[in-house]
Structure formats: structure tokens, C-alpha cells
Design a protein around this motif. Structure first.
Motif, PDB file in Angstrom:
ATOM      1  N   THR A 510      46.496  59.408  26.776  1.00 21.55           N
ATOM      2  CA  THR A 510      46.709  60.840  26.557  1.00 21.55           C
ATOM      3  C   THR A 510      45.477  61.640  26.970  1.00 21.55           C
ATOM      4  O   THR A 510      45.577  62.656  27.678  1.00 21.55           O
ATOM      5  N   ALA A 511      44.312  61.198  26.522  1.00 21.68           N
ATOM      6  CA  ALA A 511      43.071  61.905  26.865  1.00 21.68           C
ATOM      7  C   ALA A 511      42.833  61.885  28.372  1.00 21.68           C
ATOM      8  O   ALA A 511      42.459  62.912  28.966  1.00 21.68           O
ATOM      9  N   THR A 512      43.054  60.736  28.989  1.00 20.82           N
ATOM     10  CA  THR A 512      42.875  60.613  30.443  1.00 20.82           C
ATOM     11  C   THR A 512      43.789  61.579  31.183  1.00 20.82           C
ATOM     12  O   THR A 512      43.363  62.287  32.110  1.00 20.82           O
ATOM     13  N   ASP A 514      45.256  64.328  29.985  1.00 25.09           N
ATOM     14  CA  ASP A 514      44.883  65.720  29.694  1.00 25.09           C
ATOM     15  C   ASP A 514      43.688  66.162  30.535  1.00 25.09           C
ATOM     16  O   ASP A 514      43.643  67.293  31.047  1.00 25.09           O
ATOM     17  N   ILE A 515      42.714  65.270  30.687  1.00 25.93           N
ATOM     18  CA  ILE A 515      41.526  65.607  31.476  1.00 25.93           C
ATOM     19  C   ILE A 515      41.880  65.759  32.948  1.00 25.93           C
ATOM     20  O   ILE A 515      41.448  66.711  33.618  1.00 25.93           O
ATOM     21  N   GLU A 516      42.707  64.828  33.459  1.00 21.96           N
ATOM     22  CA  GLU A 516      43.124  64.904  34.858  1.00 21.96           C
ATOM     23  C   GLU A 516      43.911  66.176  35.150  1.00 21.96           C
ATOM     24  O   GLU A 516      43.802  66.765  36.224  1.00 21.96           O
ATOM     25  N   ASN A 517      44.713  66.605  34.172  1.00 25.21           N
ATOM     26  CA  ASN A 517      45.542  67.801  34.347  1.00 25.21           C
ATOM     27  C   ASN A 517      44.813  69.089  33.953  1.00 25.21           C
ATOM     28  O   ASN A 517      45.418  70.171  34.008  1.00 25.21           O
ATOM     29  N   ASP A 518      43.561  68.942  33.533  1.00 20.57           N
ATOM     30  CA  ASP A 518      42.777  70.107  33.099  1.00 20.57           C
ATOM     31  C   ASP A 518      43.545  70.914  32.048  1.00 20.57           C
ATOM     32  O   ASP A 518      43.695  72.137  32.154  1.00 20.57           O
ATOM     33  N   SER A 519      44.028  70.199  31.013  1.00 20.07           N
ATOM     34  CA  SER A 519      44.908  70.806  30.009  1.00 20.07           C
ATOM     35  C   SER A 519      44.165  71.658  28.988  1.00 20.07           C
ATOM     36  O   SER A 519      44.801  72.382  28.213  1.00 20.07           O
ATOM     37  N   GLY A 520      42.852  71.557  28.935  1.00 21.52           N
ATOM     38  CA  GLY A 520      42.092  72.380  28.003  1.00 21.52           C
ATOM     39  C   GLY A 520      41.821  71.721  26.670  1.00 21.52           C
ATOM     40  O   GLY A 520      41.146  72.304  25.807  1.00 21.52           O
ATOM     41  N   PHE A 521      42.318  70.502  26.458  1.00 24.56           N
ATOM     42  CA  PHE A 521      42.067  69.791  25.195  1.00 24.56           C
ATOM     43  C   PHE A 521      40.755  69.023  25.300  1.00 24.56           C
ATOM     44  O   PHE A 521      40.410  68.476  26.357  1.00 24.56           O
ATOM     45  N   ASN A 522      40.025  68.967  24.186  1.00 24.34           N
ATOM     46  CA  ASN A 522      38.761  68.238  24.198  1.00 24.34           C
ATOM     47  C   ASN A 522      38.576  67.350  22.974  1.00 24.34           C
ATOM     48  O   ASN A 522      37.489  66.831  22.724  1.00 24.34           O
ATOM     49  N   GLU A 523      39.639  67.184  22.184  1.00 22.24           N
ATOM     50  CA  GLU A 523      39.565  66.324  20.999  1.00 22.24           C
ATOM     51  C   GLU A 523      40.888  65.580  20.847  1.00 22.24           C
ATOM     52  O   GLU A 523      41.962  66.193  20.845  1.00 22.24           O
ATOM     53  N   TRP A 524      40.767  64.246  20.716  1.00 19.49           N
ATOM     54  CA  TRP A 524      41.966  63.414  20.615  1.00 19.49           C
ATOM     55  C   TRP A 524      41.789  62.397  19.491  1.00 19.49           C
ATOM     56  O   TRP A 524      40.716  61.813  19.333  1.00 19.49           O
ATOM     57  N   PHE A 525      42.823  62.199  18.707  1.00 26.78           N
ATOM     58  CA  PHE A 525      42.811  61.147  17.678  1.00 26.78           C
ATOM     59  C   PHE A 525      44.250  60.843  17.277  1.00 26.78           C
ATOM     60  O   PHE A 525      45.191  61.548  17.689  1.00 26.78           O
ATOM     61  N   GLY A 526      44.410  59.774  16.509  1.00 30.45           N
ATOM     62  CA  GLY A 526      45.743  59.366  16.088  1.00 30.45           C
ATOM     63  C   GLY A 526      45.853  59.237  14.582  1.00 30.45           C
ATOM     64  O   GLY A 526      44.884  58.868  13.905  1.00 30.45           O
TER      65      GLY A 526
END
Length: 589
Positions: A510-512, A514-526
Motif C-alpha cells: 500500500t505504501a509503495t 501510494d508513493i508511486e502514485n504521489d497520493s499524498g499519504f505519508n503514514e501507514w499502519f495496520g
């Protein structure tokens, strides 16, 4: 036994649909063998060994030396230590996992215990269980399990167990579309007049239901079939959907929707009386009801069979629930398949009790009734799920959600008019999404389960396949992208060895992305939500954080619901609860 006019009914032995592929998967190990007494006992033994069917201690664990009530039985072991041996073998089977005990021990138990059950043509006891477990699967065209004939898994049965081995899914992220495709193929073709039913009516049940819904919608703009109208379909005698639809409309036009079950029963019973006219909307005569009420029970017509009809037809994924579960309607997400079913399978066939002809017809796969694994979910379907989650969050209190989550985890049936038709695994994902939305109304909650056009789930998220990450539920708050991963499994090994590595992989992917798509998210957890969490879960979470830099926070399901009532941000869940605190070595003073 002579054929006679009977209402439509469905076998309830395998009420839980997830058990059907399990039974067929075990049966596949015996394909090609002649089903004699020896093979029947071996088959039942393997079903029990794999814990697909789990008899009680009073049956499988109680030695019976002789029995002569419903049938004649003599235990194979007549020795003095047989009682102790049966008790020992049963306890060993009960404490071990599926497939862990030796099959010879299970066969020994079956030869020295009984279940007081006898079906015609089968030996009494455990062998008759085979007939009970597989006869409806014969009728659905998945298998051929007939005494003294070669066991066959038909093409639709093989389709159903594509993702199964030894009675269980091959992986935790298995694709349920194979099962849905098999169910749709079967119920689309299913006729009441088949060689396994001694019924004189000629009805193509599912096409009849779909045709009635389409007719009522087109002519009267009705939102499907009222649940209380199902008894009229169960007692109808042919495929004339127009007359049936007009009958249903006329009845409701006359009485409205606030009618008693007793009134509906009287009018439905009149449809069973061949001496009565069905052109008029009239109740059955008291004498006819008195003569038939023991054979055609009130509870069967008004409650048990309607429940089973909805449960079975939901398996096709062509049926939606509307009006708080009071109406069944066409799932407009699958309109193309609905139209194909009524165009192709509304014509009744006569099999003349020819089992081979029936198996050839039912067991074949209609490729137009297959659900594709690669179809991208439409935005409309995604919106329906999001809207449904929000509505349920707004309209249900915490006590209701807590009780229903307990039902799901404990694999208990729900009494709710909608949730009762959603299997436990999908129900838990649905309820978990509702809980977090209720806790934090401003969150965007995206559930990945397959749902109808009302957003009510059919089955769970399919896992990381077909270029999908496979997370159960995505939750978004400002620049946070969290994953909600509930599981119904209480097994330590499954939680530690399967769920946590999968969640770790989902978060990284998910983080990978989001970063590739420049989604604007900078925090990931489950958030891992389960019951019966062990310290090993906490240890593994700590290891994953140290090695992979991935944050996972385990939550006991009830604690999750209670805690959710006092949160202000998704970050509030980023705590390690005491029950999953990592274990540490004691210090020496």
C-alpha cells in the motif's frame, strides 16, 4: 415412493455454504472408487478426520457394543478394553487439528460407535451420514455420490473446489469467485422436477423467481419480492411467472403489507389444492388445511424454507436485499447475467428419472455464468458499499454492533433480516468497517469485499491477487492510510503465521503504491482485529516492526468495539494493549 404434489423445499443439511466445497474437496480424494460399504466408511472417516464434520463425544466417543432399535449394529471390537480405546481415540482426535490423527483410528471409532441414523438403501449409522451429506450436492449437480456406483466429481464440482485441498482453502487469500460461479451455474439450471425429488410440479425455481421480480418491477414498479410473498412461490405449480406475479400483486393490493403469517399461509395453501380455483384470491378451505397441515407445516412454509431460499439464492450473487431485508430483488451489478439466466434456463426439461442425463445437464459449465477474477469494480459499486457502511453506522447503536460481532466471531447465526444471510467471515468485515465509521464519521472507509448493489457483502476481500493489494478495509484520514484487517480465526498459528505476514505485505504494498502514485499519504499502519489473541501475536508484531519498519496494532475484537466509542482520530488505535505486550526475559536483581 410415488411422486406427489409438494411445496418447493431445499435441503438444510449443509446450511453453511462454505461447507459445500469442503465436503467436495474431501470427496475428490475418492473419485473413481465404487461407493461400497468399505469406501463409504473411509470417506466418512476422512470427513471427520479433517474436521469438516465434528461429531459429539456422545456419538463418536461413546462405545456401543450392540444396537437394535432403528437398525442392527454390532461393534467390531468386542474386547473388554474397547470402551477405554474409543474414549482415548476420541480425545486424541478432539484435541488435535484437522488431518493430524491417523485415519485408522477414526475408522476404528466408526466401527465401534453409532449415530442413530438410517437412510433407505444405506447401512444404518455412519454410512447413512454420507447420503445425508451428499444427496443435495447430487441434486445440485456438483457430484455423483450414489451407493454402489463410481464416485464422480462433475465439472461444476471441480470448479467449486479450484482453491481447495483436503477440505480447506489452499491459502488465506483464496478467490471465492470459483464457488460463486459454481453456485450460479447450478441454481440457474435447477429444476424441482429432477430425479432426486418425488415432486409432480415442473418448476425452474431460480428463473421463476427472477422472472417474477422483473415482471413486478416493469409493470408495477415494485422493489422485488416481499419476503412474506415467498410462500406463494413455494406453493406455485408451474413456470407461469405472469400469473404468479399477478397473484402476488393482487394479494398485496387486497391486503397490503401488514398481514399476518397465518393469513398468508391460508392463501398459499390454497395454491396446493388442485380442486380449488387459483384465479380467485381465496384462502384454502379449513378441511384442506386440516388434512395437510402436518405434512405441509406452517413453520416450513412461512419461515424455514423462505429463509433457506434467500440463503441459497444469495450464493448466486444475483440477488440483493432491499427495504431493510424485507424484499429480495435483482442485483443490478449483475443485470447481464440475470437477463441471460431467464433467457436461457426458463424452459423446463423432463429427465424421466434418468440420473445420467440429469448429471450431464447440471454438471456442465456455462461459461457465460462465470464470474471473472479480473473485472474491475465500478465506482457505482464502491459508492454503494461506502454508503451502506455509513447508513449502518448512523442507524445502529453500539450494543447491536457488539452483539453482532460476537455472533460472527463465535460463528453463531444472526437474527437480523439482512445479516442472517451474510456468512460470518464477510459479516465480520462488514461490521468492522461499520464500527470504525461510527467511531470516526469523517473517515473515508473503503471495504474490499464483494457486495450487491446495496453494499451488502456476498463474500470477503479476495486477497492479494489480480494486481490487487488484498487488504480487507482501507481507512483514510488526512495523510494517513491505515488498513483494517479483521479475522474470524482464533487459531494462534493462523494469526501468527498467516495473518500477520499478510498484513505486513499489504502495508508495504500500500505504501509503495501510494508513493508511486504521489497520493499524498505519508503514514501507514495496520489494525489487526481478532479474538483469542495470544502473546505470540504481540511478539511477532514487535519483530515485524523491528525488521520491516511496519507498524501493526493487534486488537481484541470486543476491546476494539468498546475502545472505538471514545476515539477522536485513527491514531488513537496506535497502542499496544496489555494482552499483546511482547514477552521479555526477567531481569536478575
Amino acid at each position: 415412493m410415488a411422486k406427489r404434489r409438494k411445496p418447493v423445499s431445499f435441503d438444510t443439511t449443509l446450511r453453511n455454504p462454505s461447507r459445500i466445497p469442503q465436503f467436495i474437496s474431501v470427496l475428490s480424494q475418492f473419485e473413481g472408487k465404487i461407493l461400497d460399504d468399505k469406501v463409504a466408511l473411509e470417506l466418512e472417516g476422512e470427513i471427520i478426520r479433517q474436521k469438516i464434520f465434528e461429531p459429539t463425544k456422545n456419538t463418536l466417543g461413546k462405545y456401543v457394543k450392540n444396537y437394535n432399535i432403528k437398525f442392527h449394529f454390532v461393534a467390531d471390537d468386542q474386547s473388554t478394553n474397547a470402551v477405554q480405546k474409543v474414549d482415548s481415540y476420541y480425545k486424541e482426535w478432539a484435541k488435535n487439528g484437522p488431518g493430524e490423527v491417523d485415519i485408522e483410528q477414526i475408522i476404528y471409532l466408526l466401527k465401534n460407535t453409532i449415530t442413530a441414523h438410517k437412510d433407505k438403501g444405506w447401512k444404518g449409522g455412519w454410512e447413512s451420514r454420507i447420503h445425508t451429506q451428499f444427496n443435495f450436492l447430487n441434486e445440485l449437480g456438483f457430484v455423483r455420490v450414489i451407493k454402489n456406483k463410481k464416485i464422480l466429481i462433475l465439472p461444476t464440482g471441480k470448479l467449486m473446489i479450484t482453491e481447495y485441498k483436503n477440505g480447506y482453502p489452499k491459502s488465506e487469500s483464496y478467490d471465492e469467485s470459483f464457488e460463486q460461479s459454481a453456485f450460479l451455474n447450478s441454481f440457474s439450471k435447477y429444476q424441482i422436477n429432477n430425479p432426486f425429488r418425488r415432486n409432480t410440479i415442473k418448476v425452474n425455481f431460480f428463473p421463476l423467481v427472477l422472472n417474477v421480480i422483473k415482471y413486478l418491477d416493469k409493470k408495477y414498479k415494485r422493489p422485488g419480492i416481499f419476503r412474506q410473498d415467498l410462500p406463494f412461490i413455494l406453493t406455485w405449480g408451474d413456470n407461469d411467472y405472469k400469473k404468479l406475479a399477478e397473484y402476488i400483486h393482487s394479494f398485496r393490493d387486497k391486503f397490503g403489507y401488514n398481514t399476518s403469517d397465518e393469513l398468508v399461509y391460508e392463501y398459499a395453501m390454497n395454491l396446493m389444492d388442485d380442486s380449488s380455483t387459483h384465479k380467485q384470491i381465496i384462502p384454502a378451505s379449513p378441511s384442506f388445511i386440516a388434512s395437510k397441515k402436518k405434512d405441509i407445516k406452517f413453520s416450513q412454509i412461512m419461515n424455514e424454507t423462505p429463509d433457506e431460499v434467500i440463503r441459497k439464492l444469495r450464493l448466486t450473487m444475483l440477488i440483493s436485499l432491499r427495504g431493510a431485508g424485507r424484499f429480495i430483488d435483482i442485483n443490478k451489478n449483475e443485470q447481464e447475467k440475470v437477463d441471460y439466466v431467464v433467457q436461457t434456463y426458463s424452459l423446463n426439461m423432463d429427465f424421466f428419472d434418468d440420473h445420467d442425463k440429469y448429471f450431464e445437464f447440471m454438471g456442465s459449465i456455462d461459461k457465460k455464468l462465470l464470474f471473472s477474477k479480473t473485472v474491475t469494480e465500478t465506482q457505482e459499486a464502491k459508492d454503494a458499499k461506502e454508503q451502506s457502511i455509513e447508513e449502518w453506522a448512523n442507524n445502529n447503536d453500539w450494543d447491536f454492533l457488539r452483539d453482532e460481532i460476537i455472533n460472527s466471531v463465535e460463528k453463531r447465526p444472526s437474527t437480523h433480516l439482512i445479516l442472517k444471510y451474510v456468512k460470518e467471515t464477510a459479516r465480520l468485515e462488514f461490521l468492522s468497517a461499520i464500527v470504525i465509521k461510527k467511531a470516526l464519521p469523517n473517515l473515508k472507509v473503503t471495504a474490499n469485499y464483494k457486495a450487491d448493489d446495496q453494499g451488502i457483502p456476498f463474500n470477503t476481500a479476495s486477497g492479494g491477487k489480480n494486481n490487487q493489494i488484498g487488504a480487507d478495509i482501507d481507512v483514510f484520514e488526512e495523510k494517513i492510510h491505515a488498513l483494517l484487517e479483521p479475522t474470524i480465526s482464533k487459531a494462534r498459528s493462523f494469526q501468527v503465521e498467516h495473518e500477520l505476514p499478510s498484513i505486513r505485505n499489504h502495508i508495504i504494498a500500500t505504501a509503495t503504491q501510494d508513493i508511486e502514485n504521489d497520493s499524498g499519504f505519508n503514514e501507514w499502519f495496520g489494525l489487526f482485529i481478532a479474538s483469542n489473541l495470544s502473546r505470540d501475536v504481540g511478539d511477532q508484531v514487535s519483530v515485524i516492526q523491528q525488521i520491516n519498519k511496519v507498524e501493526i496494532f493487534p486488537w481484541d475484537i470486543l476491546d476494539f468495539v468498546n475502545f472505538s466509542q471514545n476515539v477522536s482520530s485513527i491514531r488513537d488505535y496506535k497502542v499496544i494493549r496489555d494482552y499483546v505486550s511482547p514477552q521479555i526475559m526477567p531481569s536478575i536483581q
